[in-house]
Design an enzyme around this catalytic site. Structure first.
Site, PDB file in Angstrom:
ATOM      1  CE  LYS A   1      -0.726   0.197   4.973  1.00 36.66           C
ATOM      2  NZ  LYS A   1       0.145   1.398   5.228  1.00 36.66           N
ATOM      3  CB  THR A   2       3.986   2.291   2.040  1.00 36.43           C
ATOM      4  OG1 THR A   2       3.214   1.803   2.955  1.00 36.43           O
ATOM      5  CG2 THR A   2       4.870   3.593   1.956  1.00 36.43           C
TER       6      THR A   2
ATOM      7  NE  ARG B   1       0.959  -8.390  10.995  1.00 36.16           N
ATOM      8  CZ  ARG B   1       0.787  -7.603   9.958  1.00 36.16           C
ATOM      9  NH1 ARG B   1       1.782  -6.770   9.777  1.00 36.16           N
ATOM     10  NH2 ARG B   1      -0.176  -7.653   9.515  1.00 36.16           N
TER      11      ARG B   1
ATOM     12  CG  ASP C   1      -0.668   4.868   5.205  1.00 34.84           C
ATOM     13  OD1 ASP C   1      -1.558   3.908   4.664  1.00 34.84           O
ATOM     14  OD2 ASP C   1       0.396   4.752   5.219  1.00 34.84           O
ATOM     15  CD  GLU C   2      -1.851   1.584   8.565  1.00 35.78           C
ATOM     16  OE1 GLU C   2      -2.954   0.787   8.657  1.00 35.78           O
ATOM     17  OE2 GLU C   2      -0.582   0.866   8.515  1.00 35.78           O
TER      18      GLU C   2
ATOM     19  CD  GLN D   1      -3.671  -5.643   8.132  1.00 34.79           C
ATOM     20  OE1 GLN D   1      -2.506  -5.410   8.908  1.00 34.79           O
ATOM     21  NE2 GLN D   1      -3.380  -5.201   6.477  1.00 34.79           N
TER      22      GLN D   1
END
Length: 739
Positions: A32-33, A603, A218-219, A249
């Site tokens: 995503k970044t 993770r 973002d997020e 998330q």
């Protein structure tokens, strides 16, 4: 120069869609970044958008700096003109220029957490509020109210029928008056006042709408109500807003995050384009399949399914152990094996758990295996404030000549015995050559301190002597129980009713387990023996600064991180998901727990091992545990583990968490939950080093052997380590290597 060929099809679509609202649902590990930075670069280099008109909001300064650097690397210019910052930094800039329009001076000061705490402390005294109300609780309630955009007056209306709520409301009102009088804002105000500014001053809002024509967040799943309102107002004119996030998330509800912000985005911004990033670049297929199996059980989510072009990878392991000690031993043994055979370095491995309290036994087992580790987002179990407080109480009950211990707890919980009084007591003790506690009993000193202070000190010493009176007859767990109840320590935390207080209660419960376990393994052991045992274990915080360490952390702390190997422990109902959540019987709360499990699984990059215990000690009692429903939602690994353990149905289905007391469990289990022989080692016949030799220890580094004593069961070695001082250790555990 921007190169779109490095992106997959969905990533390219997200980068090139530049007009109108855009919701990018970015699954874990989907890049995503990379998409956000390329989209900003695309706007500047291909769409000729002025950098000055671009805004990107992140949640941390580190993320903002990383995004700036990435954009600059791609386009080679303009990144310095883009506003890439956190919510708070962006709002601070705006308020510095315009806050005078809503009644503040532009040179306002910002109260940090300590400033706010000091202010609330003064307010409690000024308003003569209930002494059971603590600064942390009031600060937490005010912060939540501000993030939900609830004013002090509204808060009072909502809590008119609740005495505690009314007192907090009055503290909130006084706090707001104090801030205004001091021309000050706290961190929550930075957002709240900006929203107030935009709503009251339309010209100011229009100015920033023209400035920030292209907005990125973002997020987005972690935004709260006031953050959402800020973004909504800014984007209202041009609607060129791009938010990136993953509803699967969203795990920070306890911090105020509102998942409906991302779930209802299309309802707020009409004609929204939705693009899903489902290709994962982090994990193997088996790991993603397990994550998908779990998260698909949530109803309140956007439909998506992670996939990867990577190989299937290692099968997911699920191990069912007899108890938490066997579980921790298994994890430590596996880490030792896989690092010795070169499969992984220590730094490649993370051990994740639901609550901080679970770390205690794992820490002890890693210590026994000489495995270096680091607690992320927390402290060594025995260095946590609440544990050190309880230890200080136990030391005072056992032997009141430990002045440091007595000084630590004489005003914990607060009894109105201030630093000035403590200083006078210490001076008196020093002059008379007596202990601090004995000074507290001295009538001459008490008379000099005045009647009011003397009563407080007498109440403290009476309580300690009362607990001490039964020290020789009481079990260690009984003494422990008296300490946390008669001192008011436990009740104060329960009344505080914050996330932090709940975590501290869990840690105290785990320390209580340690006491019960010790007395069961040491029938003749007394309180002094227990404190000596704790002291030996608690010394493990003096580890080397080597970065090659296993990481221990809660799942919340692991968000945004990735590891080649993950151990996910405590996979039992009433632990994960937590008992509190299951007792609430609230499907939305359970879904947040399930999202937390999804985050934990994703993770892992190469391998993940999940573990659970058939029985577990909780607050001194043994409970039969039921396998976590999240494990049962992954049929492939649950059925495999079940078939490998014929006895597990008797643990998982015929029994649950329904309060089996210590007395009952002693009849139910003829053997102890943990075999003390697991701690025993064979004494070495001879040592490869002697006094004066240089040796190396895995944690303490290089040192010189100063003394060796034959202790019968093992050699006791004293080593002076460079920069660490002298350490005494048993040779079989120390595994010293001669240089």
């Amino acid at each position: 120069m921007i190169n779109l060929e490095t992106l997959n099809e969905n990533q390219r679509e997200a980068v090139c869609y530049t007009n109108g609202p855009l919701l990018i649902l970015a699954g874990a590990g989907s890049g995503k970044t990379r998409v956000v930075t390329h989209r900003i670069a695309y706007l500047i280099s291909r769409e000729n958008v002025k950098p000055y008109n671009v805004m990107a909001i992140t949640f941390t300064n580190k993320a903002a700096e990383e995004m700036k650097n990435r954009v600059n690397d791609i386009v080679g210019f303009g990144a310095d003109q883009i506003l890439i910052s956190t919510f708070h930094s962006a709002c601070l800039r705006i308020l510095r220029q315009h806050i005078d329009k809503i009644g503040y001076k532009n040179d306002f000061v910002i109260y940090d957490t300590d400033d706010s705490k000091s202010a609330i402390k003064l307010i409690i005294k000024k308003l003569e509020l209930d002494k059971k109300l603590k600064e942390r609780e009031i600060m937490s309630k005010i912060s939540k109210a501000k993030n939900d955009m609830i004013s002090a007056d509204e808060y009072l209306k909502y809590n008119e029928d609740d005495l505690r709520g009314r007192q907090i409301a009055h503290a909130y009102m006084e706090y707001e008056r104090m801030l205004k009088n001091n021309n000050a804002l706290d961190f929550d105000d930075l957002l709240l006042k900006t929203v107030e500014l935009f709503k009251r001053e339309k010209e100011v809002l229009l100015n920033y709408q023209e400035r920030f024509k292209y907005i990125h967040v973002d997020e987005y799943q972690d935004t709260n109500k006031v953050q959402f309102e800020f973004i909504k107002l800014l984007a209202a004119k041009y609607q060129n807003i791009c938010v990136v996030g993953d509803d699967d998330q969203s795990i920070y509800k306890f911090r105020g995050a509102d998942i409906t912000n991302i779930l209802n985005f299309e309802n707020v911004f009409k004609n929204t384009k939705v693009i899903k990033l489902e290709q994962n670049y982090r994990s193997t297929k088996n790991i993603l399949d397990a994550a998908n199996e779990v998260i698909k059980n949530n109803q309140e989510r956007k439909s998506k399914k992670l996939w990867t072009s990577k190989e299937e990878g290692e099968s997911i392991e699920y191990k069912i152990l007899d108890d938490e000690y066997k579980e921790a031993s298994y994890i430590a043994t596996e880490i030792a094996r896989m690092t010795e055979d070169g499969s992984y370095n220590y730094r490649d491995i993370a051990c994740l758990y639901r609550t901080n309290a679970q770390s205690r036994i794992i820490e002890e087992k890693l210590l026994l295996e000489n495995i270096p580790y680091k607690i992320v987002g927390g402290q060594n179990f025995y260095q946590r404030k609440e544990i050190k407080d309880i230890i200080a109480y136990l030391k005072t009950v056992d032997n009141a000549y430990d002045d440091l211990a007595v000084r630590r707890i004489i005003n914990v919980p607060k009894r109105g015995i201030g630093l000035t009084t403590i200083s006078k007591i210490q001076s008196y003790a020093d002059q008379g050559g007596i202990s601090f506690f004995d000074a507290c009993l001295d009538e001459r000193l008490l008379l000099s301190l005045g009647e009011r202070t003397s009563k407080k000190i007498n109440a403290f010493t009476y309580m300690i002597r009362k607990i001490r009176a039964g020290k020789d007859e009481d079990k260690i767990s009984d003494i422990f129980e008296k300490v946390i109840t008669e001192t008011g320590y436990e009740s104060e935390l329960k009344e505080e009713d914050t996330i932090e207080a709940q975590s501290r209660l869990e840690n105290i419960g785990e320390f209580f387990n340690k006491a019960v376990d010790f007395e069961e393994k040491n029938e003749k052991g007394n309180l002094s023996d227990f404190l000596s045992d704790v002291a030996l274990i608690a010394d493990i915080d003096n580890v080397s600064e080597d970065d090659n360490k296993v990481l221990l952390m809660t799942i919340h702390s692991a968000k945004g991180l990735e590891f080649p190997k993950v151990f996910l422990c405590g996979m039992e109902d009433n632990l994960f998901p937590s008992k509190m959540i299951l007792d609430m019987n609230d499907e939305r709360e359970l879904e947040e727990e399930r999202r937390l499990c999804y985050v934990a699984i994703t993770r892992a990059m190469q391998s993940i091992t999940m573990t659970s215990a058939r029985r577990r000690m909780l607050r001194g009692d043994i409970y039969l545990m039921k396998t976590s429903r999240f494990i049962r939602e992954i049929p492939s690994i649950y059925e495999k583990a079940s078939s490998a353990s014929q006895s597990r149905k008797s643990y998982d289905y015929k029994n649950d968490f329904s309060g089996i007391t210590t007395e009952k469990q002693r009849d139910a289990f003829k053997r102890k939950a943990f075999n003390p022989s697991d701690y025993k080692v064979e004494k070495l016949s001879a040592l490869s080093y002697g006094i004066g030799d240089k040796v190396k220890h895995i944690k303490f580094g290089i040192g010189t052997v100063k003394d060796i004593k034959d202790g019968g069961r093992d050699f006791e070695v004293t080593v002076d380590f460079e920069g660490k001082g002298e350490k005494k250790m048993f040779a079989s555990f120390a595994k010293l290597v001669k240089l």
